[in-house]
Design a protein around this motif. Sequence first.
Motif, PDB file in Angstrom:
ATOM      1  N   UNK A  16     -33.963   7.053  -2.477  1.00 11.89           N
ATOM      2  CA  UNK A  16     -34.846   5.758  -2.175  1.00 11.89           C
ATOM      3  C   UNK A  16     -35.925   5.653  -3.434  1.00 11.89           C
ATOM      4  N   UNK A  17     -36.129   6.459  -4.293  1.00  7.68           N
ATOM      5  CA  UNK A  17     -36.814   6.173  -5.470  1.00  7.68           C
ATOM      6  C   UNK A  17     -36.171   5.213  -6.423  1.00  7.68           C
ATOM      7  N   UNK A  18     -34.771   5.509  -6.555  1.00  8.40           N
ATOM      8  CA  UNK A  18     -34.026   4.738  -7.341  1.00  8.40           C
ATOM      9  C   UNK A  18     -33.865   3.236  -6.751  1.00  8.40           C
ATOM     10  N   UNK A  38     -18.761   5.583  -2.929  1.00  5.88           N
ATOM     11  CA  UNK A  38     -19.891   4.995  -2.790  1.00  5.88           C
ATOM     12  C   UNK A  38     -19.887   4.826  -1.160  1.00  5.88           C
ATOM     13  N   UNK A  39     -18.688   4.509  -0.366  1.00  7.00           N
ATOM     14  CA  UNK A  39     -18.881   4.240   0.919  1.00  7.00           C
ATOM     15  C   UNK A  39     -19.205   5.572   1.651  1.00  7.00           C
ATOM     16  N   UNK A  40     -18.982   6.589   1.144  1.00  8.00           N
ATOM     17  CA  UNK A  40     -19.453   8.095   1.872  1.00  8.00           C
ATOM     18  C   UNK A  40     -21.132   8.093   1.374  1.00  8.00           C
ATOM     19  N   UNK A  41     -21.532   7.601   0.458  1.00 13.84           N
ATOM     20  CA  UNK A  41     -22.962   7.437   0.079  1.00 13.84           C
ATOM     21  C   UNK A  41     -23.589   6.640   1.046  1.00 13.84           C
ATOM     22  N   UNK A  42     -22.920   5.493   1.429  1.00  5.39           N
ATOM     23  CA  UNK A  42     -23.567   4.590   2.260  1.00  5.39           C
ATOM     24  C   UNK A  42     -23.646   4.990   3.790  1.00  5.39           C
ATOM     25  N   UNK A  43     -22.510   5.822   4.128  1.00  5.56           N
ATOM     26  CA  UNK A  43     -22.381   6.595   5.366  1.00  5.56           C
ATOM     27  C   UNK A  43     -23.489   7.294   5.704  1.00  5.56           C
ATOM     28  N   UNK A  44     -23.774   8.399   4.631  1.00  6.18           N
ATOM     29  CA  UNK A  44     -24.768   9.119   4.570  1.00  6.18           C
ATOM     30  C   UNK A  44     -26.453   8.439   4.828  1.00  6.18           C
ATOM     31  N   UNK A  45     -26.339   7.592   3.840  1.00  4.20           N
ATOM     32  CA  UNK A  45     -27.739   6.878   3.914  1.00  4.20           C
ATOM     33  C   UNK A  45     -28.168   6.168   5.190  1.00  4.20           C
ATOM     34  N   UNK A  46     -27.133   5.730   5.648  1.00 13.44           N
ATOM     35  CA  UNK A  46     -27.246   4.902   7.014  1.00 13.44           C
ATOM     36  C   UNK A  46     -27.708   6.135   8.099  1.00 13.44           C
ATOM     37  N   UNK A  47     -27.011   7.104   7.908  1.00 15.56           N
ATOM     38  CA  UNK A  47     -27.249   8.303   8.994  1.00 15.56           C
ATOM     39  C   UNK A  47     -28.802   8.590   8.916  1.00 15.56           C
ATOM     40  N   UNK A  49     -31.239   6.891   7.290  1.00 12.69           N
ATOM     41  CA  UNK A  49     -32.470   5.629   7.447  1.00 12.69           C
ATOM     42  C   UNK A  49     -31.996   4.513   8.479  1.00 12.69           C
ATOM     43  N   UNK A  50     -31.047   4.589   9.026  1.00 13.86           N
ATOM     44  CA  UNK A  50     -30.508   3.482  10.062  1.00 13.86           C
ATOM     45  C   UNK A  50     -30.428   2.203   9.480  1.00 13.86           C
ATOM     46  N   UNK A  51     -30.074   1.983   8.149  1.00 10.82           N
ATOM     47  CA  UNK A  51     -29.836   0.660   7.507  1.00 10.82           C
ATOM     48  C   UNK A  51     -29.100   0.995   6.352  1.00 10.82           C
ATOM     49  N   UNK A  52     -28.340  -0.067   5.619  1.00 11.63           N
ATOM     50  CA  UNK A  52     -27.686   0.197   4.463  1.00 11.63           C
ATOM     51  C   UNK A  52     -28.624   0.290   3.209  1.00 11.63           C
ATOM     52  N   UNK A  53     -28.025   0.849   2.168  1.00  9.03           N
ATOM     53  CA  UNK A  53     -28.850   0.913   1.067  1.00  9.03           C
ATOM     54  C   UNK A  53     -29.543  -0.645   0.455  1.00  9.03           C
ATOM     55  N   UNK A  54     -28.518  -1.437   0.385  1.00  5.49           N
ATOM     56  CA  UNK A  54     -28.658  -2.730   0.032  1.00  5.49           C
ATOM     57  C   UNK A  54     -30.062  -3.304   0.681  1.00  5.49           C
ATOM     58  N   UNK A  55     -29.708  -3.184   2.134  1.00 12.55           N
ATOM     59  CA  UNK A  55     -30.730  -3.890   2.998  1.00 12.55           C
ATOM     60  C   UNK A  55     -32.157  -2.940   2.744  1.00 12.55           C
ATOM     61  N   UNK A  56     -32.137  -1.796   2.724  1.00 12.14           N
ATOM     62  CA  UNK A  56     -33.122  -0.829   2.492  1.00 12.14           C
ATOM     63  C   UNK A  56     -33.992  -1.511   1.203  1.00 12.14           C
TER      64      UNK A  56
END
Length: 67
Positions: A16-18, A38-47, A49-56
């Motif tokens: 989140x900070x980055x 990266x897809x694994x990171x995206x998957x964990x992030x969505x779990x 925050x319920x959104x993708x890193x880019x959308x966040x």
Amino acid sequence: VTIIKYMQNNKMAIAIKYLLYSNKTVGEISSLLGYSDVSHFNHIFKEYYKTSPLKFRRDNSKDNYYK
């Protein structure tokens, strides 16, 4: 809380900070946090925050506060 979950919680807080305070790409952030895929990171992030890193990043950008 298991050690795995504890580490994952910390990684997501750092992500989140980055996303909010750097210009690093999602791929760079993923790599810095120790994710080899990266897809694994995206998957964990969505779990978390319920959104993708880019959308966040887009939805919480400093620029949105001045619109």
